[in-house]
Write a protein that holds these residues in place. Structure first.
Motif, PDB file in Angstrom:
ATOM      1  N   LEU A 115       0.834  -1.203   0.000  1.00  0.00           N
ATOM      2  CA  LEU A 115       0.000   0.000   0.000  1.00  0.00           C
ATOM      3  C   LEU A 115       0.870   1.255   0.000  1.00  0.00           C
ATOM      4  O   LEU A 115       0.579   2.226  -0.722  1.00  0.00           O
ATOM      5  N   THR A 116       1.940   1.248   0.773  1.00  0.00           N
ATOM      6  CA  THR A 116       2.852   2.401   0.816  1.00  0.00           C
ATOM      7  C   THR A 116       3.519   2.629  -0.540  1.00  0.00           C
ATOM      8  O   THR A 116       3.619   3.768  -1.013  1.00  0.00           O
ATOM      9  N   LEU A 117       3.962   1.547  -1.179  1.00  0.00           N
ATOM     10  CA  LEU A 117       4.608   1.664  -2.489  1.00  0.00           C
ATOM     11  C   LEU A 117       3.637   2.195  -3.542  1.00  0.00           C
ATOM     12  O   LEU A 117       4.000   3.045  -4.366  1.00  0.00           O
ATOM     13  N   GLU A 118       2.398   1.709  -3.502  1.00  0.00           N
ATOM     14  CA  GLU A 118       1.416   2.167  -4.491  1.00  0.00           C
ATOM     15  C   GLU A 118       1.037   3.621  -4.231  1.00  0.00           C
ATOM     16  O   GLU A 118       0.814   4.391  -5.167  1.00  0.00           O
ATOM     17  N   MET A 164       1.877   9.382  -5.776  1.00  0.00           N
ATOM     18  CA  MET A 164       2.397  10.722  -5.464  1.00  0.00           C
ATOM     19  C   MET A 164       3.403  11.192  -6.504  1.00  0.00           C
ATOM     20  O   MET A 164       3.430  12.367  -6.875  1.00  0.00           O
ATOM     21  N   ARG A 165       4.258  10.259  -6.983  1.00  0.00           N
ATOM     22  CA  ARG A 165       5.247  10.636  -7.989  1.00  0.00           C
ATOM     23  C   ARG A 165       4.600  10.977  -9.330  1.00  0.00           C
ATOM     24  O   ARG A 165       5.066  11.869 -10.035  1.00  0.00           O
ATOM     25  N   SER A 166       3.544  10.251  -9.663  1.00  0.00           N
ATOM     26  CA  SER A 166       2.883  10.520 -10.937  1.00  0.00           C
ATOM     27  C   SER A 166       1.986  11.750 -10.867  1.00  0.00           C
ATOM     28  O   SER A 166       1.685  12.357 -11.896  1.00  0.00           O
ATOM     29  N   ASN A 167       1.560  12.117  -9.652  1.00  0.00           N
ATOM     30  CA  ASN A 167       0.726  13.309  -9.476  1.00  0.00           C
ATOM     31  C   ASN A 167       1.288  14.152  -8.337  1.00  0.00           C
ATOM     32  O   ASN A 167       0.706  14.220  -7.246  1.00  0.00           O
ATOM     33  N   PRO A 168       2.432  14.816  -8.542  1.00  0.00           N
ATOM     34  CA  PRO A 168       3.053  15.585  -7.451  1.00  0.00           C
ATOM     35  C   PRO A 168       2.224  16.805  -7.107  1.00  0.00           C
ATOM     36  O   PRO A 168       1.545  17.374  -7.972  1.00  0.00           O
ATOM     37  N   THR A 170      12.038  10.769  -5.209  1.00  0.00           N
ATOM     38  CA  THR A 170      11.665   9.429  -4.754  1.00  0.00           C
ATOM     39  C   THR A 170      11.647   9.356  -3.241  1.00  0.00           C
ATOM     40  O   THR A 170      10.720   8.795  -2.644  1.00  0.00           O
ATOM     41  N   HIS A 171      12.687   9.933  -2.628  1.00  0.00           N
ATOM     42  CA  HIS A 171      12.752   9.922  -1.168  1.00  0.00           C
ATOM     43  C   HIS A 171      11.578  10.675  -0.563  1.00  0.00           C
ATOM     44  O   HIS A 171      10.945  10.210   0.383  1.00  0.00           O
ATOM     45  N   SER A 172      11.220  11.802  -1.136  1.00  0.00           N
ATOM     46  CA  SER A 172      10.115  12.603  -0.611  1.00  0.00           C
ATOM     47  C   SER A 172       8.792  11.876  -0.766  1.00  0.00           C
ATOM     48  O   SER A 172       7.964  11.848   0.148  1.00  0.00           O
ATOM     49  N   ALA A 173       8.542  11.242  -1.953  1.00  0.00           N
ATOM     50  CA  ALA A 173       7.285  10.535  -2.189  1.00  0.00           C
ATOM     51  C   ALA A 173       7.150   9.350  -1.245  1.00  0.00           C
ATOM     52  O   ALA A 173       6.078   9.127  -0.665  1.00  0.00           O
ATOM     53  N   THR A 174       8.208   8.576  -1.082  1.00  0.00           N
ATOM     54  CA  THR A 174       8.157   7.418  -0.181  1.00  0.00           C
ATOM     55  C   THR A 174       7.924   7.855   1.258  1.00  0.00           C
ATOM     56  O   THR A 174       7.125   7.241   1.989  1.00  0.00           O
ATOM     57  N   ALA A 175       8.608   8.924   1.665  1.00  0.00           N
ATOM     58  CA  ALA A 175       8.430   9.424   3.034  1.00  0.00           C
ATOM     59  C   ALA A 175       7.012   9.936   3.250  1.00  0.00           C
ATOM     60  O   ALA A 175       6.372   9.638   4.271  1.00  0.00           O
ATOM     61  N   ASP A 176       6.505  10.695   2.290  1.00  0.00           N
ATOM     62  CA  ASP A 176       5.147  11.234   2.413  1.00  0.00           C
ATOM     63  C   ASP A 176       4.111  10.110   2.417  1.00  0.00           C
ATOM     64  O   ASP A 176       3.129  10.158   3.169  1.00  0.00           O
ATOM     65  N   ALA A 177       4.321   9.083   1.557  1.00  0.00           N
ATOM     66  CA  ALA A 177       3.387   7.959   1.510  1.00  0.00           C
ATOM     67  C   ALA A 177       3.404   7.190   2.823  1.00  0.00           C
ATOM     68  O   ALA A 177       2.351   6.773   3.338  1.00  0.00           O
ATOM     69  N   THR A 178       4.602   7.002   3.377  1.00  0.00           N
ATOM     70  CA  THR A 178       4.716   6.289   4.656  1.00  0.00           C
ATOM     71  C   THR A 178       3.974   7.035   5.753  1.00  0.00           C
ATOM     72  O   THR A 178       3.257   6.431   6.569  1.00  0.00           O
TER      73      THR A 178
END
Length: 651
Positions: free
Chosen positions: A357-360, A365-369, A409-417
């Motif tokens: 779920l976090t990865l998706e 987030m990366r595709s729609n910043p 990438t780091h920002s999207a993963t952190a925000d998703a987490t």
């Protein structure tokens, strides 16, 4: 009324309806039948256009599909679409019920489904397809590159039916139960005696239910009603001096414990089949609860047969144990605020679902910043970034791009987490509440998870919506055409019989006919001397009655004549004739590659004009009680014994 109540177009020509409308508004002019048909067609077209616009607004949809054959062996395919509206409501629409002329191969099924998806403009939005476990259905989903989800209700039916068949003593009890129920369903005297005993003992007047071989829940209902009515049933059979074997007290104990084991499966099937909201997210926790209840109730069972049944029901694990590894179902469960990670029996599977779920969410987030996110700029003295701009940009372009991508990438993963963790620590929603309402209220707090919730929570758990289309759509009943032709020949008037849910047949006398067969029933109920209505309903006993003058007197009493009639189990049921019904009727109809027998009571006027239409052949009438012989050797032997016993007692 025509659409909602399935009334025929001829309703606008009925004298009673016209008088009713005139009473409400004398100035209103009813449209003609032809105009009404045009109005309904226009309404259908406008509704379809509106539905297509709604589907265009939907981001994700899921499909259910099923196939069946009509009584004329015509193949049909039905497809329904499920999606979440912008108002966060679950919506369902029938995409189509179509004749299927090709062989039922996966390739042909794929082509038919592709055509429907293209017609409605949803090809790129379909997330999954729910069907039964037929290999052609599964392969067609694979050919469409769609995620396939097996129908949970179908799986439960296979599990329970196999478990019942594997338990020998319970099979013997079912056979005895079928004979007992058959006695009270085939004999008016036995039925009346049961009602009498129910009144004397103080039990509610309930009919016994006969088992249908292909539906395990009918077995449950048969055994449950028989257990609840065991005292009046035993008293009625004893007073009838019947040779039908009674169930013993130990057999009733086995029934009681078996019903206790099967009760959770019954509740699960009913709950998911009636679910009008989110359902696929229930599969994992529901499977866990079924497992828990099965172990609990099996431990309480004392009868060996009940223990064996409980062991055979463990087949639940082999069919449904992999649900937690099914990514789509795992994410649906995790995104349901009623269940989240607590619903998982295996904590490792729950953590794996959280990771996916976090990865998706990060990918989304990366595709729609966000538009307000500040852009990264390389560090360094400002003078360096402005000196020799052209040469510096060319030299460091690759490095700068890699650093920028790493930062994003780091920002999207952190925000998703953060978003996923915040959702999982949020308070649970009560189990009876609507999860879509939760997501609508928190769309701003969890914007990306809300999008994923609409993607995974639109999946249904069963293909029941498509299966039920077979009951109401495209059913051409051959017997209705025979009835119409017979009336036309008798009274020289036009009578219509079309493959629709309700239709009208204008005749001089009134006729009451109830004909049972799979998958639909035809009834003709004379409500006025000049109007008969053909109405497709669910199966019940076959009864054919020509009432003519009797319709004016609803309290007409039986005339003493009896004929055999058929239900889904046998053709040895006894039907009491009334009024002018002085003949027994028998015909055969081709259904499912086999000949189906139709029986009942009719009058001489109908018999004199009998004709063969479509698949109904071999129409014959006879005089005398029970002259349209029964096919059941057991029941025929029973009636013969009763006759001999009466002869001995009276002589």
């Amino acid at each position: 009324m025509v659409v909602k109540d399935l009334q025929p177009f001829t309703i606008v020509e009925d004298m009673g309806f016209r008088a009713f409308v005139n009473k409400l508004d004398p100035s209103y002019v009813l449209p003609s039948r032809k105009a009404l048909k045009t109005m309904v067609t226009e309404k259908y077209n406008s509704t379809k256009e509106k539905t297509m616009r709604d589907l265009q607004k939907a981001e994700f949809v899921s499909l259910t599909a099923d196939m069946w054959s009509s009584i004329n062996i015509d193949g049909y395919i039905g497809v329904t679409c499920h999606y979440i509206t912008p108002e966060a409501k679950m919506a369902t629409v029938v995409l189509g019920v179509r004749r299927f002329y090709q062989t039922h191969t996966a390739q042909h099924l794929m082509e038919a489904k592709t055509l429907l998806m293209s017609e409605w403009g949803i090809t790129s939005k379909v997330q999954c397809m729910v069907t039964d476990n037929a290999s052609n259905m599964i392969l067609s989903a694979q050919l469409l590159n769609l995620r396939h989800i097996p129908c949970f209700a179908h799986n439960l039916n296979l599990i329970v039916k196999k478990a019942l068949d594997q338990t020998a003593l319970i099979n013997e009890i079912r056979q005895k139960a079928r004979k007992i129920v058959g006695l009270f369903r085939s004999s008016c005297k036995a039925k009346d005696k049961l009602v009498e005993m129910q009144g004397l003992i103080g039990r509610p007047t309930l009919k016994l239910i006969q088992e249908v071989e292909t539906r395990w829940n009918s077995t449950f209902d048969m055994l449950q009603h028989l257990y609840e009515q065991r005292e009046p049933v035993a008293a009625a059979i004893s007073s009838l001096n019947s040779d039908t074997a009674l169930l013993t007290s130990s057999e009733y104990d086995i029934i009681q414990e078996s019903l206790s084991l099967l009760q959770p499966f019954k509740l699960a099937t009913t709950e998911l089949s009636e679910e009008q909201r989110v359902s696929a997210s229930k599969l994992i926790p529901l499977y866990r609860m079924l497992q828990h209840k099965l172990v609990e109730k099996k431990g309480l069972a004392k009868q060996d047969s009940a223990v064996q049944l409980g062991s055979h029901l463990q087949g639940l694990q082999s069919r449904c144990g992999g649900y937690e590894s099914f990514r789509a179902l795992a994410l649906a469960t995790l995104l349901d605020p009623r269940f989240k990670i607590v619903a998982f029996g295996n904590p490792a599977k729950g953590q794996e679902a959280e990771k996916h779920l976090t990865l998706e969410c990060a990918s989304l987030m990366r595709s729609n910043p966000p538009t307000h996110e500040p852009q990264w700029s390389a560090s360094g003295p400002s003078s360096s970034s402005t000196t020799a701009a052209g040469s510096q940009d060319c030299l460091w372009e690759l490095f700068d791009n890699r650093v920028r991508e790493s930062h994003t990438t780091h920002s999207a993963t952190a925000d998703a987490t953060v978003e996923v963790k915040k959702y999982l620590t949020d308070a649970f929603l009560p189990r009876m509440e609507d999860p879509l309402k939760y997501w609508k209220e928190r769309a701003v707090i969890f914007p990306k998870l809300y999008i994923l919730a609409k993607k995974y929570l639109c999946m249904p758990a069963t293909s029941v919506p498509s299966f039920t289309l077979g009951v109401a759509e495209e059913r051409d009943t051959a017997l209705s055409r025979w009835i119409a032709a017979t009336l036309e020949q008798t009274h020289k008037v036009a009578a219509t019989a079309k493959p629709v849910r309700k239709m009208a047949a204008t005749t001089t006398p009134c006729l009451v006919i109830a004909v049972s067969h799979e998958p639909s029933q035809v009834t003709v109920n004379g409500k006025e001397p000049n109007q008969a209505t053909v109405d497709l309903k669910e199966p019940s006993d076959i009864k054919v009655k020509d009432c003519a003058a009797d319709c004016a007197n609803p309290s007409i009493s039986p005339n003493g004549k009896t004929c055999y009639s058929c239900d889904e189990k046998s053709c040895s049921n006894i039907l009491s004739c009334s009024g002018s019904e002085d003949r027994c009727f028998k015909a055969t109809e081709s259904f499912g590659g086999q000949s189906m027998v139709l029986k009942g009571c009719v009058s001489k006027s109908i018999c004199d004009a009998t004709t063969s239409v479509g698949d109904v052949q071999g129409v014959s009438c006879c005089e005398g009680n029970l002259c349209n012989d029964a096919k059941s050797v057991t029941q025929s032997f029973l009636f013969l014994c009763c006759s001999l016993l009466s002869f001995i007692l009276l002589h």
